[in-house]
Design a protein around this motif. Sequence first.
Motif, short mmCIF file in Angstrom:
data_model
loop_
_atom_site.label_atom_id
_atom_site.label_comp_id
_atom_site.label_asym_id
_atom_site.label_seq_id
_atom_site.Cartn_x
_atom_site.Cartn_y
_atom_site.Cartn_z
N UNK A 153 38.22 3.12 16.80
CA UNK A 153 36.78 2.85 16.71
C UNK A 153 36.47 1.46 17.27
N UNK A 154 37.21 0.45 16.84
CA UNK A 154 36.98 -0.92 17.30
C UNK A 154 37.32 -1.08 18.79
N UNK A 155 38.37 -0.43 19.25
CA UNK A 155 38.72 -0.48 20.68
C UNK A 155 37.61 0.13 21.52
N UNK A 156 37.08 1.26 21.07
CA UNK A 156 36.00 1.91 21.81
C UNK A 156 34.77 1.01 21.88
N UNK A 157 34.39 0.41 20.75
CA UNK A 157 33.24 -0.49 20.75
C UNK A 157 33.49 -1.70 21.65
N UNK A 158 34.69 -2.24 21.62
CA UNK A 158 35.04 -3.39 22.46
C UNK A 158 34.97 -3.02 23.94
N UNK A 159 35.53 -1.88 24.31
CA UNK A 159 35.50 -1.44 25.71
C UNK A 159 34.07 -1.24 26.20
N UNK A 160 33.24 -0.64 25.36
CA UNK A 160 31.84 -0.42 25.75
C UNK A 160 31.12 -1.76 25.88
N UNK B 38 40.04 6.39 13.83
CA UNK B 38 40.54 5.47 12.82
C UNK B 38 39.97 4.09 13.17
N UNK B 39 40.22 3.13 12.33
CA UNK B 39 39.64 1.80 12.53
C UNK B 39 40.01 1.21 13.90
N UNK B 40 41.25 1.35 14.29
CA UNK B 40 41.72 0.78 15.55
C UNK B 40 41.00 1.41 16.75
N UNK C 69 35.74 5.47 27.36
CA UNK C 69 34.90 5.11 26.21
C UNK C 69 34.04 6.31 25.84
N UNK C 70 33.72 6.38 24.56
CA UNK C 70 32.92 7.47 24.02
C UNK C 70 31.59 6.89 23.57
N UNK C 71 30.48 7.51 24.03
CA UNK C 71 29.18 7.01 23.62
C UNK C 71 28.80 7.48 22.23
N UNK C 72 29.58 8.41 21.66
CA UNK C 72 29.41 8.83 20.27
C UNK C 72 30.79 8.79 19.62
N UNK C 73 30.93 7.95 18.62
CA UNK C 73 32.24 7.78 17.97
C UNK C 73 32.74 9.06 17.32
N UNK C 74 31.84 10.01 17.06
CA UNK C 74 32.27 11.29 16.51
C UNK C 74 33.13 12.07 17.50
N UNK C 75 33.07 11.71 18.79
CA UNK C 75 33.85 12.39 19.81
C UNK C 75 35.24 11.81 20.02
N UNK C 76 35.57 10.73 19.32
CA UNK C 76 36.91 10.15 19.47
C UNK C 76 37.96 11.18 19.05
N UNK C 77 38.97 11.40 19.88
CA UNK C 77 40.00 12.38 19.52
C UNK C 77 40.80 11.97 18.29
N UNK C 78 40.98 10.67 18.11
CA UNK C 78 41.70 10.15 16.94
C UNK C 78 40.82 9.07 16.33
#
Length: 117
Positions: free
Chosen positions: A21-28, A17-19, A6-15
């Motif tokens: 972003x939502x997966x990262x928020x869900x995991x956190x 997109x909506x999917x 999980x990324x604590x800053x969505x700007x650090x996501x390697x890819x």
Amino acid sequence: QPQHKDYDDLCGLPDLNEKTLLENLRNRFKQEKIYTYVGSILIVINPFKFLPIYNPKYVKMYDNHQLGKLEPHIYAVADVAYHAMLQRRRNQCIVISGESGSGKTQSTNFLIHHLTA
């Protein structure tokens, strides 16, 4: 690379997109990490329960720290605004928005708690 990193800053996501972003928020959220940054913006997902992250230890931990140096937290946003006000000698504004029941009033209370501490 871990599958559920999980990324604590969505700007650090390697890819980004909506999917992802939502997966990262869900995991956190599943880890009770309800705060996530998007740069200097804080996303909060209301857990509808009290978490033990609003005590004097956390107030002290987030005192005078740069945004992003520690885990995302409402106290970090409050502290950055407070120190910017002191340094720049100008009023600061924190915008809290969301749907009814999303936790805006509670977030405001946490901000005020940190500022008055």
